[in-house]
Every structure is written in structure tokens, then in C-alpha cells.
Design a protein around this motif. Structure first.
Motif, PDB file in Angstrom:
ATOM      1  N   ALA A  64       0.840  -1.210   0.000  1.00 10.44           N
ATOM      2  CA  ALA A  64       0.000   0.000   0.000  1.00 10.44           C
ATOM      3  C   ALA A  64       0.871   1.255   0.000  1.00 10.44           C
ATOM      4  CB  ALA A  64      -0.924  -0.011   1.218  1.00 10.44           C
ATOM      5  N   GLY A  65       1.945   1.238   0.760  1.00  9.31           N
ATOM      6  CA  GLY A  65       2.853   2.387   0.800  1.00  9.31           C
ATOM      7  C   GLY A  65       3.519   2.638  -0.543  1.00  9.31           C
ATOM      8  N   ILE A  66       3.956   1.590  -1.188  1.00  9.47           N
ATOM      9  CA  ILE A  66       4.600   1.733  -2.495  1.00  9.47           C
ATOM     10  C   ILE A  66       3.607   2.274  -3.518  1.00  9.47           C
ATOM     11  CG2 ILE A  66       5.644   0.442  -4.409  1.00  9.47           C
ATOM     12  CD1 ILE A  66       6.912  -1.370  -2.212  1.00  9.47           C
ATOM     13  N   ILE A  67       2.365   1.772  -3.465  1.00  7.79           N
ATOM     14  CA  ILE A  67       1.341   2.276  -4.376  1.00  7.79           C
ATOM     15  C   ILE A  67       1.075   3.754  -4.115  1.00  7.79           C
ATOM     16  CG2 ILE A  67      -1.119   2.124  -4.964  1.00  7.79           C
ATOM     17  CD1 ILE A  67      -0.838  -0.940  -4.563  1.00  7.79           C
ATOM     18  N   MET A  68       0.998   4.143  -2.844  1.00  9.69           N
ATOM     19  CA  MET A  68       0.733   5.556  -2.509  1.00  9.69           C
ATOM     20  C   MET A  68       1.878   6.447  -2.955  1.00  9.69           C
ATOM     21  SD  MET A  68      -1.052   5.027   1.207  1.00  9.69           S
ATOM     22  CE  MET A  68      -1.138   6.760   1.581  1.00  9.69           C
ATOM     23  N   ILE A  69       3.105   5.992  -2.820  1.00 10.27           N
ATOM     24  CA  ILE A  69       4.256   6.769  -3.286  1.00 10.27           C
ATOM     25  C   ILE A  69       4.184   6.931  -4.790  1.00 10.27           C
ATOM     26  CG2 ILE A  69       6.762   6.661  -3.640  1.00 10.27           C
ATOM     27  CD1 ILE A  69       6.904   5.338  -0.832  1.00 10.27           C
ATOM     28  N   ASN A  70       3.842   5.863  -5.473  1.00  9.86           N
ATOM     29  CA  ASN A  70       3.745   5.880  -6.929  1.00  9.86           C
ATOM     30  C   ASN A  70       2.652   6.844  -7.390  1.00  9.86           C
ATOM     31  OD1 ASN A  70       4.244   5.218  -9.565  1.00  9.86           O
ATOM     32  ND2 ASN A  70       3.634   3.099  -9.381  1.00  9.86           N
TER      33      ASN A  70
END
Length: 113
Positions: A101-107
Motif C-alpha cells: 500500500a505504501g509503495i502504491i501511494m508513493i507511486n
């Protein structure tokens, strides 16, 4: 316009190659023959960085790295379940979900130039 799309498509292809080679390299660390495992790991990781270098010429490095990590995590988990018969605890699964979820939000939140 078509040339730009073709170059961007090639960059994404290079990124996918980088991810696959990185996952292969990591997976070879579980080989019984340690010397051979390290050899294949080093070779595949070298290919991975080569293709990552090609990919970030057209893809923002933040996006490329986030996608690399996200797909890498998913592929490594799949390999660990299918080939190595490994299990995860509930807290590990929750941690992985939070990481994804964090990686998606950063992206999603990356500022476009």
C-alpha cells in the motif's frame, strides 16, 4: 508521438526485465550448491541493474523503483510459496500489505514534471 510511446514501451519492457532478473537472482540464493547459487545470483543481479539503468532513462526513478519493489515483492512471495513451500505469519502478511500500500501511494503521489 509514436516514437515517444515506442521508447516509453521499451523502457517499461526494460523495467520488467530488471524485475524478473532480480527475482531470479534472489531465488538462486536458496540453491544447495552455494558457489553455483552465488554465481547465478551475481549474474542475474548484474542483468537486473543493467536493465534498470536502461529503464530509468525514460521512466522517473521514483516510479521505476516503486514498481520494481512492488512487483519484486509479489514475485518473490509467489516463488517462496510455490517452489520453496514457505509460510508467513499474520503479522508478516500485514506488513507486506502495508508495504505494498505504501509503495502504491508513493507511486500515485509522485509529482509529474
Amino acid at each position: 508521438m509514436i516514437v515517444v510511446k515506442k521508447e516509453l514501451f521499451k523502457a517499461w519492457f526494460f523495467l520488467i526485465c530488471a524485475i524478473v532478473f532480480e527475482v531470479l537472482g534472489t531465488s538462486f540464493l536458496k540453491m544447495e550448491n552455494v558457489i553455483l547459487g552465488y554465481f547465478f545470483m551475481a549474474m542475474f543481479i548484474a542483468f537486473s541493474y543493467f536493465f534498470m539503468g536502461k529503464a530509468i532513462k525514460k521512466i522517473q526513478i521514483g516510479i521505476a523503483y516503486a514498481v520494481w519493489e512492488l512487483l519484486g515483492i509479489i514475485l518473490i512471495l509467489a516463488i517462496s510459496f510455490i517452489i520453496f513451500k514457505e509460510n508467513l505469519t499474520l503479522s508478516q502478511i500485514l506488513g507486506i500489505i502495508c508495504s505494498i500500500a505504501g509503495i502504491i501511494m508513493i507511486n500515485i503521489g509522485e509529482v509529474k514534471e
